[in-house]
Scaffold this motif. Sequence first.
Motif, PDB file in Angstrom:
ATOM      1  N   ILE A 318      -6.460   1.811  15.910  1.00  0.00           N
ATOM      2  CA  ILE A 318      -5.167   1.913  15.807  1.00  0.00           C
ATOM      3  C   ILE A 318      -5.570   4.007  16.001  1.00  0.00           C
ATOM      4  O   ILE A 318      -6.137   4.603  15.616  1.00  0.00           O
ATOM      5  N   THR A 319      -3.907   4.033  16.131  1.00  0.00           N
ATOM      6  CA  THR A 319      -3.549   5.782  16.210  1.00  0.00           C
ATOM      7  C   THR A 319      -2.961   5.928  15.676  1.00  0.00           C
ATOM      8  O   THR A 319      -2.164   5.553  15.049  1.00  0.00           O
ATOM      9  N   VAL A 320      -3.236   6.926  14.714  1.00  0.00           N
ATOM     10  CA  VAL A 320      -2.484   7.927  13.578  1.00  0.00           C
ATOM     11  C   VAL A 320      -1.673   8.632  13.906  1.00  0.00           C
ATOM     12  O   VAL A 320      -2.624   9.812  14.742  1.00  0.00           O
ATOM     13  N   TYR A 321      -0.648   9.282  13.856  1.00  0.00           N
ATOM     14  CA  TYR A 321       0.008  10.562  14.114  1.00  0.00           C
ATOM     15  C   TYR A 321       1.047  10.848  13.095  1.00  0.00           C
ATOM     16  O   TYR A 321       1.113   9.830  12.134  1.00  0.00           O
ATOM     17  N   THR A 322       1.516  12.023  12.634  1.00  0.00           N
ATOM     18  CA  THR A 322       2.044  13.297  11.885  1.00  0.00           C
ATOM     19  C   THR A 322       3.629  12.640  12.714  1.00  0.00           C
ATOM     20  O   THR A 322       3.326  13.002  14.049  1.00  0.00           O
ATOM     21  N   VAL A 323       4.585  12.286  11.974  1.00  0.00           N
ATOM     22  CA  VAL A 323       5.852  12.450  12.313  1.00  0.00           C
ATOM     23  C   VAL A 323       6.549  13.805  12.232  1.00  0.00           C
ATOM     24  O   VAL A 323       6.713  14.082  11.302  1.00  0.00           O
ATOM     25  N   GLY A 324       6.559  14.660  13.473  1.00  0.00           N
ATOM     26  CA  GLY A 324       7.535  15.304  13.783  1.00  0.00           C
ATOM     27  C   GLY A 324       8.634  16.052  13.768  1.00  0.00           C
ATOM     28  O   GLY A 324       9.289  16.435  12.904  1.00  0.00           O
ATOM     29  N   THR A 325       9.840  15.307  14.237  1.00  0.00           N
ATOM     30  CA  THR A 325      10.891  15.345  14.008  1.00  0.00           C
ATOM     31  C   THR A 325      11.616  13.812  14.545  1.00  0.00           C
ATOM     32  O   THR A 325      11.145  13.310  14.933  1.00  0.00           O
ATOM     33  N   ALA A 395      14.726   2.572   8.440  1.00  0.00           N
ATOM     34  CA  ALA A 395      15.914   3.786   8.512  1.00  0.00           C
ATOM     35  C   ALA A 395      15.660   5.211   8.242  1.00  0.00           C
ATOM     36  O   ALA A 395      15.537   6.452   8.159  1.00  0.00           O
ATOM     37  N   ASP A 396      15.180   5.075   6.896  1.00  0.00           N
ATOM     38  CA  ASP A 396      14.522   6.833   6.670  1.00  0.00           C
ATOM     39  C   ASP A 396      13.354   7.306   6.933  1.00  0.00           C
ATOM     40  O   ASP A 396      12.473   7.653   6.872  1.00  0.00           O
ATOM     41  N   VAL A 397      12.565   6.646   8.186  1.00  0.00           N
ATOM     42  CA  VAL A 397      11.882   7.158   8.217  1.00  0.00           C
ATOM     43  C   VAL A 397      12.213   9.523   9.228  1.00  0.00           C
ATOM     44  O   VAL A 397      12.771   9.096   8.997  1.00  0.00           O
ATOM     45  N   ALA A 398      10.765   9.391   8.756  1.00  0.00           N
ATOM     46  CA  ALA A 398      11.039  11.481   8.451  1.00  0.00           C
ATOM     47  C   ALA A 398      10.077  12.080   8.521  1.00  0.00           C
ATOM     48  O   ALA A 398       8.716  11.804   8.381  1.00  0.00           O
ATOM     49  N   PRO A 399      10.773  13.610   8.767  1.00  0.00           N
ATOM     50  CA  PRO A 399       9.389  14.192   9.247  1.00  0.00           C
ATOM     51  C   PRO A 399       8.588  14.344   8.114  1.00  0.00           C
ATOM     52  O   PRO A 399       8.416  14.311   7.362  1.00  0.00           O
ATOM     53  N   GLY A 400       6.876  14.396   9.107  1.00  0.00           N
ATOM     54  CA  GLY A 400       5.542  14.028   7.525  1.00  0.00           C
ATOM     55  C   GLY A 400       4.813  12.712   7.218  1.00  0.00           C
ATOM     56  O   GLY A 400       4.384  12.424   6.313  1.00  0.00           O
ATOM     57  N   ASP A 401       5.933  12.244   7.793  1.00  0.00           N
ATOM     58  CA  ASP A 401       5.439  10.416   7.394  1.00  0.00           C
ATOM     59  C   ASP A 401       4.353  10.319   8.540  1.00  0.00           C
ATOM     60  O   ASP A 401       4.204  10.891   9.837  1.00  0.00           O
ATOM     61  N   LEU A 402       3.115   8.964   8.297  1.00  0.00           N
ATOM     62  CA  LEU A 402       2.277   8.844   9.115  1.00  0.00           C
ATOM     63  C   LEU A 402       2.938   7.720   9.840  1.00  0.00           C
ATOM     64  O   LEU A 402       2.817   7.033   9.278  1.00  0.00           O
ATOM     65  N   LEU A 403       2.304   8.335  11.248  1.00  0.00           N
ATOM     66  CA  LEU A 403       2.570   6.636  12.111  1.00  0.00           C
ATOM     67  C   LEU A 403       1.650   6.126  12.877  1.00  0.00           C
ATOM     68  O   LEU A 403       0.914   6.828  13.470  1.00  0.00           O
ATOM     69  N   ALA A 404       1.633   4.779  12.273  1.00  0.00           N
ATOM     70  CA  ALA A 404       0.058   4.147  12.921  1.00  0.00           C
ATOM     71  C   ALA A 404       0.737   3.047  13.752  1.00  0.00           C
ATOM     72  O   ALA A 404       1.745   2.981  14.355  1.00  0.00           O
ATOM     73  N   GLY A 484       8.561  13.299   2.625  1.00  0.00           N
ATOM     74  CA  GLY A 484       8.445  12.414   3.757  1.00  0.00           C
ATOM     75  C   GLY A 484       7.471  10.928   3.456  1.00  0.00           C
ATOM     76  O   GLY A 484       7.714  10.537   3.891  1.00  0.00           O
ATOM     77  N   VAL A 485       5.912  11.649   2.968  1.00  0.00           N
ATOM     78  CA  VAL A 485       5.140  11.059   2.444  1.00  0.00           C
ATOM     79  C   VAL A 485       5.159  10.707   1.314  1.00  0.00           C
ATOM     80  O   VAL A 485       5.665  11.218   0.483  1.00  0.00           O
TER      81      VAL A 485
END
Length: 486
Positions: A318-325, A395-404, A484-485
């Motif tokens: 898996i690749t894990v990112y941080t949501v920016g915007t 729908a509440d995905v937000a900056p700072g969430d980790l996204l896999a 958001g986390v």
Amino acid sequence: MPHPLAPQLPDAGDPNALVEGVWPEGAERVDGALRVGGVDVREIAQQHGTPFLLVDETVVRGRARRIRTAFEAAFGADTDVYYAGKALLTADVARWMRAEGLRIDVCTGGELATALRAGIEPAAIGFHGNNKSELEIEAGVQAGVGTFVIDSPIEAERIAAAATRAGRVQRVRLRISVGVHASTHEFLATSHEDQKFGVPVAEAPALVARIRELPSLELVGLHTHIGSQIFDADGFAESARRMLALHAELGADDAPLPELNLGGGFGIAYTAADSPEPIEAIADRLADAVRTAADELGIAVPRIAIEPGRWIVGPAGITVYTVGTTKPVQLGAGTRTYVSVDGGMGDNARPALYGAQYSARIASRASTAEAALVRVAGRHCESGDIVVDAEWLPADVAPGDLLAVAATGAYCHSLASNYNAAPRPPVLAVADGDVRVLVRRESIDDLLARDAGLDAHGIDAHGLDADPLDARRPDANNLDAHPGVA
């Protein structure tokens, strides 16, 4: 009802759910957060920053054993399984494969060097490629590589010359473009007539005769590969039938062809819409086709080899990112929310190359919010820098969430680039609750060190710890700072 902006996307369902077969075996949510290999991805992000590619070693090794067992059960214990290193090759991955009884397939001098320096014995290495340089051929022959796959008449002469200089007889296979049109993307189909790999069936007899004239070469068999990301056995079976016919034509008591390499290309599930046939069923159907063809031709079944890569490592990563915007875009048919992350086509070029589809989930928390249609976008300066074209996320995905993003174990690190001068992310492995680095994260200093126009002393004066852009700084991913986390 399908969303008008993504009619191919299945109904939303639970946007927190981890679809079995898409996410790594054993991946789960604990207190809302994603855990892989027993480790909370939030802890990994705190220690290593984002983005990162995480592979579950237990899953990789288990899948290597499973495919080897499947083909040995179907064809016999002397079946050779080569791991296609182009999918993901690091020193540790090569060692895992060898420990599970697989050989290693390489196609460049860099992959060869990786395998050799990892301690893989040369005899267990196969060397592929349609344009191996003379230096690469020389290095492989000198190292004692087990087999070369000849892709053209020119290569036959070059390998023979290198073997003569080394004073050895080099084992080789001849790659055949067998003419089977695989049911896959045109960029992944590798055995139709008009393409760069192999030689057509009609040209094979003359080239085989020439190879047999060269005393420094030993032709041990034929090779074919019809493509990648193929979900069923039909194409493989037809390819095998055609190859057996050529094998029977070219083999003789005084000039046997003991081996037949049928390649790889076995598909995996990237989304819930994908349903690849179980590998055991593919192996059994392929074995039936080979035996039937051999019986009809009155020949013995040759020693079979295969070359899986994606099937072994793809689902384990898996690749894990941080949501920016996040940015909702109002369109005539509805709303699409763009979720931009701190990676993109620099660490996963496949969507831009051939429209590959992926699945994504918020990894740092679960949510009770309703599902919303999102497009996960990368950070690079290209409108085509899309990581996931269409997905349902809370729908509440937000900056700072980790996204896999799931199923990124194959061809993501291998195809990674430094586009926009972005350092490539690390490759991490998890096993039994422990995380370790397989490939370290590149730094800005790593990138600048190759620029001959810069003062090397000036670069050295700015250490990694002082680099304000270094994603490994302890505060680079301070999850407590992001509302958001959870």
